[in-house]
Design an enzyme around this catalytic site. Structure first.
Site, PDB file in Angstrom:
ATOM      1  N   GLU A  84      -5.033  -8.059   2.099  1.00 43.24           N
ATOM      2  CA  GLU A  84      -6.066  -8.121   1.050  1.00 43.24           C
ATOM      3  C   GLU A  84      -5.773  -7.001   0.064  1.00 43.24           C
ATOM      4  OE1 GLU A  84     -10.200  -8.483   2.155  1.00 43.24           O
ATOM      5  OE2 GLU A  84      -9.679  -9.714   3.905  1.00 43.24           O
ATOM      6  N   GLU A 108     -10.887  -6.922   9.555  1.00 45.31           N
ATOM      7  CA  GLU A 108     -11.710  -5.724   9.349  1.00 45.31           C
ATOM      8  C   GLU A 108     -12.638  -5.501  10.548  1.00 45.31           C
ATOM      9  OE1 GLU A 108     -13.413  -5.573   5.373  1.00 45.31           O
ATOM     10  OE2 GLU A 108     -11.422  -5.603   4.475  1.00 45.31           O
TER      11      GLU A 108
HETATM   12  O1  AHR Z   1     -12.089 -10.507  -0.070  1.00 44.61           O
HETATM   13  C1  AHR Z   1     -13.454 -10.313   0.129  1.00 44.61           C
HETATM   14  C2  AHR Z   1     -13.758  -9.528   1.398  1.00 44.61           C
HETATM   15  O2  AHR Z   1     -13.240  -8.243   1.317  1.00 44.61           O
HETATM   16  C3  AHR Z   1     -13.155 -10.058   2.674  1.00 44.61           C
HETATM   17  O3  AHR Z   1     -13.898 -11.089   3.225  1.00 44.61           O
HETATM   18  C4  AHR Z   1     -13.179  -8.861   3.563  1.00 44.61           C
HETATM   19  O4  AHR Z   1     -12.185  -8.891   4.549  1.00 44.61           O
HETATM   20  C5  AHR Z   1     -13.031  -7.712   2.603  1.00 44.61           C
HETATM   21  O5  AHR Z   1     -13.936  -6.709   2.843  1.00 44.61           O
END
Ligand code: AHR
Length: 525
Positions: free
Chosen positions: A329, A197
């Protein structure tokens, strides 16, 4: 409306009263001689960030713990994860990755410095779970490491040395250091995440700035393991989008199109959470009703559109689909459980989350020509977890069971299914009544998954099977008394798979799927 691979809302049935609609038989057409893309086993990947009790307590209890462990790693958790055949585990983050300095997590544990985990709650990190412990965990569960390097607060040199520490076979100083720490053999690193991110917690970079960094890290962070030179090469995954706009994807893919011998990437990451009411997450993960259920599922189905948008850009620069879209994610992000540390992202896991998981896995499978890797967030005790622990206690969540039921789909080949999805409407929210995928398993079996999103009515399902002489059939279903049914330490099997009745007759399969359920049917040719 007929749909092949796609969900369709049956407009006729959407206009009919609920009871009439729900008893309609769902017809599926499956031609086993037609095949689609491979369902890459890597879409069943997991994510284990240094966050809350994900690593500490969830995996790592230390060798002196009274909780049964092997070299500090919980035996119960390892045994449960082995059943899932977890293909890859992403570590150490997440946002944490861009603050992690690997040297603090190697060597004798009593000499490791304490640091502050400023990504997640400013708690003290003993660094007891470092590189060698992670690799031990990976070996114990039989998986492959997906290591995210720090490009936010680290340097190319630090990341390059980390890879050398992990993978060098020649007697370099770093390989010797690893050997002195008890690991003479180089580790295999399957996947390398170049940042996380980077448009947000990873450094709030512009796409152009990131692209410049990505090239440098891709060029200099090398896997030195001789066993990964010509085959099993490490795949490099660039940071991708986290919102539906395509500016970031354009920038990375445009750069990739012009890549030279000096650098390359093999994947573009994508993050998309199901947050039905928007940020901050406010849905309850326990004790909720049908309104929340339909809203959450409606929101999760957006994944399909999100993927399409990004794929259209990727196709423009990479029509041969060399670069994989890695959804590293995804999952439900609910409000933190009351009484928990909000920075630890603790939530319950219900039947609703299990259904959400199956819908996403089906979407990834249908996008298999581009989506060849995904990582649910997260593995243990964090967000949509597979496993919850409390000291010596462990419970497997409904989502765990979905991943278990889908194991036969790992590396299976998708088979088109045509069906009228119908509609399930509650409180003005309309969802497809059912979803389904079919595939030919690596062992030759015909596999069928049917998700019944209808929380109130079962569905009789008929499938015409062509291109296969079906000999025998087995089915299992995951459901629960309510959409918010959960497994607890006291009652761990409230939502667990049970055998289901399925019948074969004259080349037709029939099965009745329970309301709010996930069913996997396996047909022996
Ligand atoms: O999964 C939790 C968080 O969500 C991670 O650290 C981040 O990459 C995302 O914003």
């Amino acid at each position: 409306m007929k749909c092949s691979f796609l969900l369709g809302l049956g407009l006729m049935s959407a206009m009919m009263p609920l009871q009439v609609m729900a008893v309609d038989t769902v017809h599926l057409s499956i031609d086993a001689s037609k095949t689609g893309a491979r369902i890459d086993r890597n879409i069943f990947g997991q994510f284990a960030e240094n966050l809350g009790h994900g690593l500490y307590e969830g995996i790592w209890v230390g060798p002196d713990s009274s909780i049964p462990n092997t070299r500090g790693i919980r035996n119960d958790v390892v045994a449960a994860l082995r059943e899932l055949k977890v293909p890859n585990v992403r570590w150490p983050g997440g946002c944490f990755a861009d603050q992690y300095h690997w040297r603090k997590g190697i060597g004798p544990r009593d000499k490791r410095p304490a640091t502050v985990n400023s990504a997640w709650g400013d708690v003290i990190d003993t660094n007891a779970f470092g590189t060698d412990e992670f690799m031990d965990f990976i070996q114990q569960i039989g998986s492959t490491p997906y290591v995210s390097i720090n490009i936010g607060s680290g340097t190319p040199q630090e990341a390059a040395e980390w890879l050398e520490y992990m993978t060098a076979a020649a007697p370099t100083a770093l390989a010797k250091e690893r050997a002195a720490n008890g690991h003479p053999e180089p580790y295999k690193v399957g996947y390398l995440g170049i940042g996380n991110e980077s448009w947000d917690c990873g450094g709030a970079m512009t796409p152009d700035y990131y692209v410049s960094l990505m090239k440098v890290y891709s060029r200099f962070v090398l896997n030195m393991n001789p066993a990964q030179r010509s085959k099993d090469q490490m795949l490099k995954i660039a940071v991708g989008p986290g919102t539906p706009d395509t500016e970031w994807t354009e920038a990375v893919m445009q750069a990739w199109k012009k890549h030279t011998w000096a650098w390359d990437i093999n994947g573009l990451s994508l993050h998309w959470y199901t947050v039905p009411n928007g940020w901050p997450p406010s849905t309850n993960s326990e004790k909720f009703g049908l309104d929340d259920y339909v809203k959450t599922l409606k929101s999760t189905l957006f994944m399909d559109e999100f993927l399409r948008k990004q794929e259209a850009v990727m196709d423009k620069y990479d029509p041969e689909k060399k670069v994989t879209l890695t959804v590293d994610e995804w999952g439900a992000w609910h409000a933190p459980l009351s009484g928990s540390n909000p920075a630890f992202l603790v939530q319950q896991n219900s039947l609703r989350d299990a259904i959400l998981a199956s819908l996403n896995l089906n979407i990834f499978s249908r996008h298999g020509d581009r989506v060849r890797m995904a990582n649910i967030a997260q593995m243990i005790n964090v967000l949509q977890a597979m496993i919850l622990t409390d000291k010596e206690k462990m419970v497997l969540t409904p989502t765990y069971y979905v991943f278990k039921m889908y194991v036969p789909f790992q590396d299976a080949t998708l088979i088109p299914v045509a069906f009228d999805a119908g509609a399930y409407t509650h409180g003005g929210v309309s969802l497809p009544r059912v979803d389904a995928i079919a595939a030919k398993g690596a062992d030759g079996k015909l596999l069928l998954e049917i998700t019944n999103l209808d929380a109130e009515n079962s569905a009789a399902v008929d499938a015409d099977l062509t291109g296969i002489t079906a000999k025998s059939v087995k089915a299992e279903t995951l459901t629960g008394a309510e959409v918010d049914s959960i497994n607890t330490f006291e009652s761990p099997n409230s939502v667990a798979p049970k055998p289901a009745a399925a019948k074969l007759q004259n080349g037709k399969l029939s099965v009745t799927v329970a309301p709010r359920s996930v069913t996997v049917v396996s047909i022996e040719p």
